[in-house]
Design a protein around this motif. Structure first.
Motif, mmCIF file in Angstrom:
data_model
loop_
_atom_site.group_PDB
_atom_site.id
_atom_site.type_symbol
_atom_site.label_atom_id
_atom_site.label_comp_id
_atom_site.label_asym_id
_atom_site.label_seq_id
_atom_site.Cartn_x
_atom_site.Cartn_y
_atom_site.Cartn_z
ATOM 1 N N PHE A 262 42.477 47.371 33.812
ATOM 2 C CA PHE A 262 42.263 48.578 34.608
ATOM 3 C C PHE A 262 40.988 48.392 35.423
ATOM 4 O O PHE A 262 40.957 48.597 36.628
ATOM 5 C CB PHE A 262 42.147 49.812 33.708
ATOM 6 C CG PHE A 262 41.913 51.087 34.479
ATOM 7 C CD1 PHE A 262 42.952 51.716 35.136
ATOM 8 C CD2 PHE A 262 40.638 51.635 34.562
ATOM 9 C CE1 PHE A 262 42.737 52.884 35.866
ATOM 10 C CE2 PHE A 262 40.409 52.794 35.290
ATOM 11 C CZ PHE A 262 41.462 53.414 35.942
ATOM 12 N N LEU A 263 39.913 47.989 34.753
ATOM 13 C CA LEU A 263 38.668 47.625 35.420
ATOM 14 C C LEU A 263 37.937 46.621 34.539
ATOM 15 O O LEU A 263 37.722 46.874 33.350
ATOM 16 C CB LEU A 263 37.769 48.848 35.658
ATOM 17 C CG LEU A 263 36.342 48.560 36.149
ATOM 18 C CD1 LEU A 263 36.361 47.824 37.483
ATOM 19 C CD2 LEU A 263 35.537 49.853 36.274
ATOM 20 N N ALA A 264 37.582 45.482 35.109
ATOM 21 C CA ALA A 264 36.838 44.450 34.383
ATOM 22 C C ALA A 264 35.521 44.192 35.098
ATOM 23 O O ALA A 264 35.484 44.069 36.325
ATOM 24 C CB ALA A 264 37.647 43.157 34.299
ATOM 25 N N ILE A 265 34.444 44.142 34.321
ATOM 26 C CA ILE A 265 33.153 43.741 34.882
ATOM 27 C C ILE A 265 32.874 42.312 34.452
ATOM 28 O O ILE A 265 32.957 41.979 33.265
ATOM 29 C CB ILE A 265 32.014 44.662 34.412
ATOM 30 C CG1 ILE A 265 32.247 46.081 34.920
ATOM 31 C CG2 ILE A 265 30.678 44.151 34.942
ATOM 32 C CD1 ILE A 265 31.107 47.029 34.628
ATOM 33 N N ILE B 244 38.415 49.688 42.556
ATOM 34 C CA ILE B 244 38.085 48.286 42.301
ATOM 35 C C ILE B 244 38.683 47.872 40.964
ATOM 36 O O ILE B 244 38.624 48.623 39.984
ATOM 37 C CB ILE B 244 36.556 48.064 42.285
ATOM 38 C CG1 ILE B 244 35.945 48.433 43.636
ATOM 39 C CG2 ILE B 244 36.211 46.610 41.940
ATOM 40 C CD1 ILE B 244 34.431 48.401 43.660
ATOM 41 N N GLN B 245 39.245 46.674 40.906
ATOM 42 C CA GLN B 245 39.779 46.169 39.637
ATOM 43 C C GLN B 245 38.811 45.186 38.969
ATOM 44 O O GLN B 245 38.716 45.151 37.745
ATOM 45 C CB GLN B 245 41.129 45.483 39.851
ATOM 46 C CG GLN B 245 41.819 45.126 38.530
ATOM 47 C CD GLN B 245 43.210 44.561 38.728
ATOM 48 O OE1 GLN B 245 43.538 44.046 39.801
ATOM 49 N NE2 GLN B 245 44.043 44.633 37.709
ATOM 50 N N TYR B 246 38.102 44.398 39.767
ATOM 51 C CA TYR B 246 37.124 43.447 39.231
ATOM 52 C C TYR B 246 35.772 43.678 39.903
ATOM 53 O O TYR B 246 35.692 43.772 41.129
ATOM 54 C CB TYR B 246 37.557 41.998 39.488
ATOM 55 C CG TYR B 246 38.781 41.571 38.715
ATOM 56 C CD1 TYR B 246 38.687 41.112 37.412
ATOM 57 C CD2 TYR B 246 40.046 41.646 39.303
ATOM 58 C CE1 TYR B 246 39.813 40.724 36.706
ATOM 59 C CE2 TYR B 246 41.173 41.264 38.602
ATOM 60 C CZ TYR B 246 41.059 40.803 37.296
ATOM 61 O OH TYR B 246 42.178 40.419 36.602
ATOM 62 N N LEU B 247 34.729 43.782 39.101
ATOM 63 C CA LEU B 247 33.379 43.907 39.630
ATOM 64 C C LEU B 247 32.523 42.768 39.087
ATOM 65 O O LEU B 247 32.387 42.614 37.873
ATOM 66 C CB LEU B 247 32.749 45.246 39.220
ATOM 67 C CG LEU B 247 31.290 45.435 39.648
ATOM 68 C CD1 LEU B 247 31.193 45.565 41.165
ATOM 69 C CD2 LEU B 247 30.661 46.644 38.959
ATOM 70 N N VAL B 248 31.970 41.955 39.985
ATOM 71 C CA VAL B 248 31.039 40.903 39.586
ATOM 72 C C VAL B 248 29.635 41.481 39.659
ATOM 73 O O VAL B 248 29.267 42.089 40.679
ATOM 74 C CB VAL B 248 31.160 39.673 40.506
ATOM 75 C CG1 VAL B 248 30.245 38.555 40.017
ATOM 76 C CG2 VAL B 248 32.599 39.182 40.564
ATOM 77 N N ILE C 243 33.792 40.538 30.981
ATOM 78 C CA ILE C 243 33.867 39.075 30.985
ATOM 79 C C ILE C 243 32.457 38.528 31.211
ATOM 80 O O ILE C 243 31.846 38.784 32.253
ATOM 81 C CB ILE C 243 34.811 38.552 32.081
ATOM 82 C CG1 ILE C 243 36.216 39.139 31.903
ATOM 83 C CG2 ILE C 243 34.864 37.025 32.054
ATOM 84 C CD1 ILE C 243 37.177 38.786 33.028
ATOM 85 N N ASN C 244 31.937 37.834 30.224
ATOM 86 C CA ASN C 244 30.636 37.185 30.366
ATOM 87 C C ASN C 244 30.863 35.786 30.920
ATOM 88 O O ASN C 244 31.268 34.883 30.189
ATOM 89 C CB ASN C 244 29.911 37.125 29.022
ATOM 90 C CG ASN C 244 29.528 38.498 28.510
ATOM 91 O OD1 ASN C 244 28.887 39.271 29.217
ATOM 92 N ND2 ASN C 244 29.916 38.814 27.285
ATOM 93 N N ARG D 259 29.494 48.609 27.765
ATOM 94 C CA ARG D 259 30.080 49.299 28.916
ATOM 95 C C ARG D 259 31.542 49.653 28.678
ATOM 96 O O ARG D 259 32.092 50.529 29.342
ATOM 97 C CB ARG D 259 30.018 48.413 30.167
ATOM 98 C CG ARG D 259 28.660 47.945 30.605
ATOM 99 C CD ARG D 259 27.804 49.068 31.132
ATOM 100 N NE ARG D 259 27.044 49.714 30.078
ATOM 101 C CZ ARG D 259 26.741 50.988 30.053
ATOM 102 N NH1 ARG D 259 27.167 51.795 30.978
ATOM 103 N NH2 ARG D 259 26.031 51.480 29.080
ATOM 104 N N THR D 260 32.203 48.937 27.740
ATOM 105 C CA THR D 260 33.613 49.195 27.466
ATOM 106 C C THR D 260 33.762 49.888 26.113
ATOM 107 O O THR D 260 32.785 50.116 25.403
ATOM 108 C CB THR D 260 34.429 47.880 27.495
ATOM 109 O OG1 THR D 260 35.817 48.190 27.397
ATOM 110 C CG2 THR D 260 34.053 46.956 26.366
#
Length: 432
Positions: free
Chosen positions: A244-247, A294-298, A316-317, A333-334
């Motif tokens: 749904f949303l990944a950082i 946004i789906q992916y945030l770097v 995702i680290n 954050r999750t």
């Protein structure tokens, strides 16, 4: 044992606001600090993200505001515009429920300075902003420190890292001697202690264990890079995740830009945010996040410290953070509000010690690998055996002499060769 907020004798509009938010029980840091802050005591709250520290100081402050007085009574400093904006929005949402008007003002860079000076001259009850801009308002004599009762220093260790502690010091020095100081920080570095000793009088310190800050419903996955390009591994991960949303967290701004360009070239719905970007761009990205565009945030760890983004399903680290406390900030954050979450961490040979330290803090990792588009669980990777300093000597060459030899010479040479080989074997065993 936790009790509801009634025991703190907060004003009715605050209790009503908490009920509307579905908050009925205080967190540990709220339970332990709200009474002290209500009574005007200096406090130090050492806690991680997600422990409820924002309401720990906002609730008693709003409870103490004197709406009838047109003076600035409380000042809150935050290291970034984004965090200051978030604090302001939370404060305003609770203050707006009051029968008597409680005013607040956000003071950050990237906005019209002259308009801000005019707004601050109207003496809002609560001022929230970054240290540089608050100090500017003091220098312009727009912000009057005479009636300020308390100063909050949020994310103090990050203030120190970003070089803002000197400005906070100057702000505190302008206030009256009876000023109440509230400091909140994930860690208390040695370089922060002189500031605490200079301004704080017998502070009540509360330490909230880091284990409580990492939700139990997070799955922690470790993914080996096997000395391959991590960007390629990351691209493969995105093909099977569909979050749904990944950082995606990186350790540096340069790495964030590099990862962003790689994912953008893959046609993914991705954006990027870090401290090196213009305030306008960062604000635009945060707005897109809030609108679920946004789906992916770097991102760098700027986002990990206090910025509340809802709906994050995956962390995702791309790299393990150099300061391991940031791992808790990132994964915190999750898995909010009872949701599950997954934290995936790419690691290499040099990360073994960091992994062991995190495991000692109670993080339970599962080792995973992606094969043919499927996740498989693998055995825990053991650190590679280090090479010894022993370097075996060159093999002894046996050459036949063309000259005629005396009888018994071959037996003697063979015996000497065996003795030499035995010595080499003993030396090798000794070195091993």
């Amino acid at each position: 044992m936790k009790h509801n907020f009634d025991r703190f004798e907060l004003k009715p509009f605050l209790i009503d606001s908490l009920n509307q938010e579905g908050i009925s029980l205080p967190t540990e840091i709220q339970e332990r600090l709200i009474p002290a802050i209500k009574n005007g005591q200096d406090v130090i709250g050492r806690s991680q993200t997600g422990t409820g520290k924002t309401l720990a100081f906002l609730l008693p402050m709003l409870n103490r505001v004197k709406p009838e007085e047109e003076t600035t009574q409380f000042v809150i400093t935050a290291p970034t515009r984004e965090l200051a904006t978030q604090l302001y929005e939370v404060c305003k949402s609770y203050a707006d429920k009051s029968d008597k008007q409680i005013t607040s003002q956000l003071i950050v860079g990237g906005t019209d300075r002259l308009r801000m000076i005019e707004k601050v001259k109207h003496h809002p009850h609560i001022v929230i902003g970054t240290p540089g801009r608050i100090l500017d308002m003091l220098n312009q004599q727009a912000l009057k420190p005479t009636h300020v009762e308390a100063l909050v220093v949020d994310e103090a260790d990050q203030m120190l890292d970003m070089g803002f502690l000197e400005e906070v010091d100057l702000i505190a020095s302008r206030m009256n001697k009876n000023l109440q100081i509230m400091v909140f920080s994930a860690t208390i570095p040695e370089k922060l202690k002189p500031f605490l000793q200079k301004y704080m009088k017998n502070p009540k310190q509360v330490d909230v264990d880091a284990k409580g800050a990492s939700p139990k419903n997070i799955n922690h996955w470790l993914i080996p890079d096997r000395d391959r390009d991590r960007k390629n591994i990351l691209v493969n991960i995105t093909k099977v995740l569909n979050p749904f949303l990944a950082i995606i967290f990186t350790n540096t701004k340069e790495s964030a830009d590099d990862v962003f360009r790689t994912l953008q070239a893959q046609g993914l719905n991705v954006d990027c945010i870090h401290g090196g970007m213009q305030p306008r761009h960062r604000k635009k990205v945060l707005k897109k996040l809030q609108d679920a565009e946004i789906q992916y945030l770097v991102a760098t760890d700027l986002v990990a410290r206090g910025i509340d983004i809802k709906g994050i399903s995956h962390i995702i680290n791309f790299e393990i953070p150099k300061e391991l406390e940031y791992y808790i900030h990132r994964v915190g954050r999750t898995a909010r509000a009872g949701w599950d979450g997954i934290a995936l961490t790419l690691y290499g040979r040099s990360d073994q010690l960091s992994i062991e330290k995190l495991e000692k803090q109670g993080i339970q990792f599962v080792y995973k690998e992606l094969k043919k588009g499927e996740w498989i669980t693998i055995e825990k990777r053991i650190a590679p055996v280090q090479k010894t300093n022993h370097t075996p000597g060159p093999p002894v060459k046996s050459t036949k002499s063309k000259q005629k030899v005396k009888p018994g010479y071959k037996k003697k040479a063979k015996r000497e060769m065996e003795q030499r080989e035995n010595r080499q074997r003993r030396l090798k065993r000794k070195n091993d």
